[in-house]
Scaffold this active site. Sequence first.
Site, PDB file in Angstrom:
ATOM      1  N   GLY A  61      -2.306  -2.599   0.295  1.00  0.00           N
ATOM      2  CA  GLY A  61      -2.392  -3.837  -0.042  1.00  0.00           C
ATOM      3  C   GLY A  61      -1.663  -4.387  -1.141  1.00  0.00           C
ATOM      4  O   GLY A  61      -1.843  -5.550  -1.744  1.00  0.00           O
ATOM      5  N   GLU A  85      -2.054   3.744   0.763  1.00  0.00           N
ATOM      6  CA  GLU A  85      -1.501   3.287   2.156  1.00  0.00           C
ATOM      7  C   GLU A  85      -0.457   2.225   2.060  1.00  0.00           C
ATOM      8  O   GLU A  85      -1.033   1.182   2.772  1.00  0.00           O
ATOM      9  CB  GLU A  85      -2.700   3.252   3.197  1.00  0.00           C
ATOM     10  CG  GLU A  85      -3.385   4.585   3.313  1.00  0.00           C
ATOM     11  CD  GLU A  85      -4.861   4.002   4.111  1.00  0.00           C
ATOM     12  OE1 GLU A  85      -5.504   5.200   4.405  1.00  0.00           O
ATOM     13  OE2 GLU A  85      -5.195   3.095   4.400  1.00  0.00           O
ATOM     14  N   GLY A 134       2.104  -0.364   3.158  1.00  0.00           N
ATOM     15  CA  GLY A 134       2.818  -0.719   4.238  1.00  0.00           C
ATOM     16  C   GLY A 134       3.810  -1.531   3.906  1.00  0.00           C
ATOM     17  O   GLY A 134       5.129  -1.260   3.778  1.00  0.00           O
ATOM     18  N   ARG A 135       3.493  -3.027   3.687  1.00  0.00           N
ATOM     19  CA  ARG A 135       4.588  -3.884   3.301  1.00  0.00           C
ATOM     20  C   ARG A 135       5.251  -3.764   1.976  1.00  0.00           C
ATOM     21  O   ARG A 135       6.417  -3.988   1.911  1.00  0.00           O
ATOM     22  CB  ARG A 135       3.948  -5.310   3.185  1.00  0.00           C
ATOM     23  CG  ARG A 135       3.175  -5.755   2.261  1.00  0.00           C
ATOM     24  CD  ARG A 135       2.406  -7.052   2.380  1.00  0.00           C
ATOM     25  NE  ARG A 135       1.149  -6.928   3.057  1.00  0.00           N
ATOM     26  CZ  ARG A 135       0.802  -7.730   3.954  1.00  0.00           C
ATOM     27  NH1 ARG A 135       1.599  -8.897   4.378  1.00  0.00           N
ATOM     28  NH2 ARG A 135      -0.317  -7.581   4.770  1.00  0.00           N
ATOM     29  N   ARG A 186       4.328 -14.402  12.261  1.00  0.00           N
ATOM     30  CA  ARG A 186       3.385 -14.576  11.035  1.00  0.00           C
ATOM     31  C   ARG A 186       3.284 -15.683  10.649  1.00  0.00           C
ATOM     32  O   ARG A 186       2.026 -16.263  10.300  1.00  0.00           O
ATOM     33  CB  ARG A 186       4.212 -13.711   9.823  1.00  0.00           C
ATOM     34  CG  ARG A 186       4.421 -12.062  10.167  1.00  0.00           C
ATOM     35  CD  ARG A 186       4.716 -11.372   8.789  1.00  0.00           C
ATOM     36  NE  ARG A 186       3.673 -11.237   7.898  1.00  0.00           N
ATOM     37  CZ  ARG A 186       3.468 -11.782   6.644  1.00  0.00           C
ATOM     38  NH1 ARG A 186       4.355 -12.616   6.311  1.00  0.00           N
ATOM     39  NH2 ARG A 186       2.301 -11.798   6.004  1.00  0.00           N
ATOM     40  N   TYR A 239      -0.575 -16.800  10.811  1.00  0.00           N
ATOM     41  CA  TYR A 239      -1.103 -16.878   9.242  1.00  0.00           C
ATOM     42  C   TYR A 239      -0.600 -17.949   8.463  1.00  0.00           C
ATOM     43  O   TYR A 239      -1.238 -18.315   7.181  1.00  0.00           O
ATOM     44  CB  TYR A 239      -1.171 -15.644   8.400  1.00  0.00           C
ATOM     45  CG  TYR A 239      -1.095 -14.380   9.226  1.00  0.00           C
ATOM     46  CD1 TYR A 239      -2.428 -13.903   9.596  1.00  0.00           C
ATOM     47  CD2 TYR A 239      -0.072 -13.550   9.086  1.00  0.00           C
ATOM     48  CE1 TYR A 239      -2.469 -12.616  10.486  1.00  0.00           C
ATOM     49  CE2 TYR A 239       0.023 -12.467   9.915  1.00  0.00           C
ATOM     50  CZ  TYR A 239      -1.120 -11.809  10.697  1.00  0.00           C
ATOM     51  OH  TYR A 239      -1.413 -10.802  11.370  1.00  0.00           O
ATOM     52  N   CYS A 248       8.051 -21.515  24.454  1.00  0.00           N
ATOM     53  CA  CYS A 248       7.746 -22.883  25.010  1.00  0.00           C
ATOM     54  C   CYS A 248       6.173 -23.271  24.359  1.00  0.00           C
ATOM     55  O   CYS A 248       5.237 -23.020  25.266  1.00  0.00           O
ATOM     56  CB  CYS A 248       7.473 -22.743  26.497  1.00  0.00           C
ATOM     57  SG  CYS A 248       7.500 -24.238  26.948  1.00  0.00           S
ATOM     58  N   TYR A 250       5.461  -6.119   9.511  1.00  0.00           N
ATOM     59  CA  TYR A 250       4.785  -6.861  10.284  1.00  0.00           C
ATOM     60  C   TYR A 250       5.625  -7.971  11.112  1.00  0.00           C
ATOM     61  O   TYR A 250       5.118  -8.763  11.480  1.00  0.00           O
ATOM     62  CB  TYR A 250       3.522  -7.785   9.672  1.00  0.00           C
ATOM     63  CG  TYR A 250       2.704  -6.743   9.046  1.00  0.00           C
ATOM     64  CD1 TYR A 250       1.885  -5.770   9.612  1.00  0.00           C
ATOM     65  CD2 TYR A 250       2.520  -6.482   7.760  1.00  0.00           C
ATOM     66  CE1 TYR A 250       1.067  -4.714   8.914  1.00  0.00           C
ATOM     67  CE2 TYR A 250       1.875  -5.536   7.040  1.00  0.00           C
ATOM     68  CZ  TYR A 250       0.983  -4.494   7.602  1.00  0.00           C
ATOM     69  OH  TYR A 250       0.297  -3.890   6.855  1.00  0.00           O
TER      70      TYR A 250
HETATM   71  N1  LLP Z   1      -4.533   0.763   5.008  1.00  0.00           N
HETATM   72  C1  LLP Z   1      -5.139  -0.035   5.948  1.00  0.00           C
HETATM   73  C2  LLP Z   1      -6.524   0.677   6.327  1.00  0.00           C
HETATM   74  C3  LLP Z   1      -5.038  -1.216   6.347  1.00  0.00           C
HETATM   75  O1  LLP Z   1      -5.837  -2.089   7.255  1.00  0.00           O
HETATM   76  C4  LLP Z   1      -3.870  -1.898   6.003  1.00  0.00           C
HETATM   77  C5  LLP Z   1      -3.406  -3.202   6.577  1.00  0.00           C
HETATM   78  C6  LLP Z   1      -2.723  -1.206   5.267  1.00  0.00           C
HETATM   79  C7  LLP Z   1      -3.125   0.061   4.895  1.00  0.00           C
HETATM   80  C8  LLP Z   1      -1.395  -1.581   4.841  1.00  0.00           C
HETATM   81  O2  LLP Z   1      -1.598  -2.612   4.093  1.00  0.00           O
HETATM   82  P1  LLP Z   1      -0.156  -3.598   3.315  1.00  0.00           P
HETATM   83  O3  LLP Z   1       0.177  -2.383   2.081  1.00  0.00           O
HETATM   84  O4  LLP Z   1       0.936  -3.458   4.506  1.00  0.00           O
HETATM   85  O5  LLP Z   1      -0.616  -4.711   2.918  1.00  0.00           O
HETATM   86  N2  LLP Z   1      -0.165  -8.470  10.044  1.00  0.00           N
HETATM   87  C9  LLP Z   1      -0.709  -8.823   8.781  1.00  0.00           C
HETATM   88  C10 LLP Z   1      -1.346  -7.812   7.977  1.00  0.00           C
HETATM   89  C11 LLP Z   1      -2.303  -6.968   8.475  1.00  0.00           C
HETATM   90  C12 LLP Z   1      -2.793  -5.845   7.526  1.00  0.00           C
HETATM   91  C13 LLP Z   1      -3.695  -4.965   8.240  1.00  0.00           C
HETATM   92  N3  LLP Z   1      -4.144  -3.926   7.397  1.00  0.00           N
HETATM   93  C14 LLP Z   1       0.601  -9.408   7.985  1.00  0.00           C
HETATM   94  O6  LLP Z   1       1.360  -9.788   8.598  1.00  0.00           O
HETATM   95  O7  LLP Z   1       0.525  -9.830   6.846  1.00  0.00           O
END
Ligand code: LLP
Length: 432
Positions: free
Chosen positions: A249, A291, A293-294, A331, A335, A362, A391
């Site tokens: 997050g 965790e 991700g982004r 995205r 969103y 389309c 994403y």
């Molecule tokens: N851990 C868990 C349990 C999660 O559900 C998520 C994201 C992460 C880690 C990683 O979060 P990050 O660090 O990437 O923010 N498709 C959406 C984002 C969905 C996120 C879902 N879970 C977007 O394009 O923003």
Amino acid sequence: MLHQKNLTVNAAGHLAVGGVDTLDLAREYGTPLYVLDEDMVRERMGLYVSAMGRYLPAGSGPYYAGKALCCKALCRMAKEEGMGLDAVSAGELYTALAAGFPPADICLHGNAKTEADIRCAIADRVGLIAADGEEELIRIDRIAGALGARARVLLRVTPGIDPHTFAAVNTGVVDVKFGVPIPTGQALAVTERALGLENIDLAGFHCHIGSQIFDAGPFLLEVDVMTAFLAQVREKTGYTAGILDLGGGFAVAYEEADAAPDCAGMIRAIGQRLEERCQAYGYPAPAVLLEPGRGIVAAAGVTLYTVQNVKDVPGGRRYVALDGGMGDNPRYALYGARHSAVVADRAGEDKTCSVTLAGRCCESGDLIGEDVALQTPRTGDTVAVLTTGAYNYSMASNYNRVPRPPIVALRGGQARLIVRRETLEDVAAYDL
Ligand code: LLP
């Protein structure tokens, strides 16, 4: 104007990523093209590994959230940089294992794991499974028993925290599909149940409060709620947790106006608060998992498109039609998420236009963005949409039977394909 530090304008006036001319990349690999700055990805991975090693209790470390961008090359990078992996399906698990990722460093997530997901995870000996609730715990216990194995499990709980991020990624509140709520008392009851299951080793707890969180505040609250919960569990059951997984997050700067958060500073603040709270409860500080991700891949990614036409609607908007769209980046359609963009051919010029970046599908909602500031666009230009490392590829689809773009990774100024372009044959490959 170019808010990611790896982006520059070269002598020809073109946008460069990690020193590599994007027009050369577009010419060599075609468009649409995902470009990933591997040096930046590795730097971000290293930052999380070192900050967590420095500021958090022994055994702490980051698990790269594969949902942001999962392919074999990314799994190898994560392994080489010393990260674990958060996988969310048998597909992500398969990819990681095929890339030689150590199963012991994988945590399997998911709120609706199938029998096959759980079976794979146990048979492949993944290090952790984050169980989403009581029914799933019982299922994991049964499958582990049938396989003659033990499952090392984190119980996912919801702390009842609202980090005020956008609704689609707001997961820490009580009424969500993930986890077991603490405030309702269910988390404690399910913990008691977990401790009684024969084939389950409860390693600790998992929670995730949401994404795009810019400051430490919500994470500190998460630490407060979680340590109070750990203390309560210990008082009621005598169980002491060895792991506290605080989820992902950490925000990234998608637009010039966003201030990229100081990740190491946030991790230090989390570490200090954890130490304080654990001392107050006389609780041995658990290892912390995060965790991201982004936070690892988003800023390292740029997508290159070719402008197919530019259309001015009298009294209306200027549409810049691209050879990609929601199929490679859903995205905005999903969103309303905003990304900045640059005409790569004339990246040094001022952005004097405000345009709608239109995709090729389309569907009128197939837009990459509206009111996007851009240099004057012309048909045939290469447009770079920024901060697309997370994403985008992972959520891409073949809508309208458009093949998905390849990913090219840049390391030390050298480009290499890490995912090849889909062909029309690929698109029809499963048709019988
Ligand atoms: N851990 C868990 C349990 C999660 O559900 C998520 C994201 C992460 C880690 C990683 O979060 P990050 O660090 O990437 O923010 N498709 C959406 C984002 C969905 C996120 C879902 N879970 C977007 O394009 O923003």
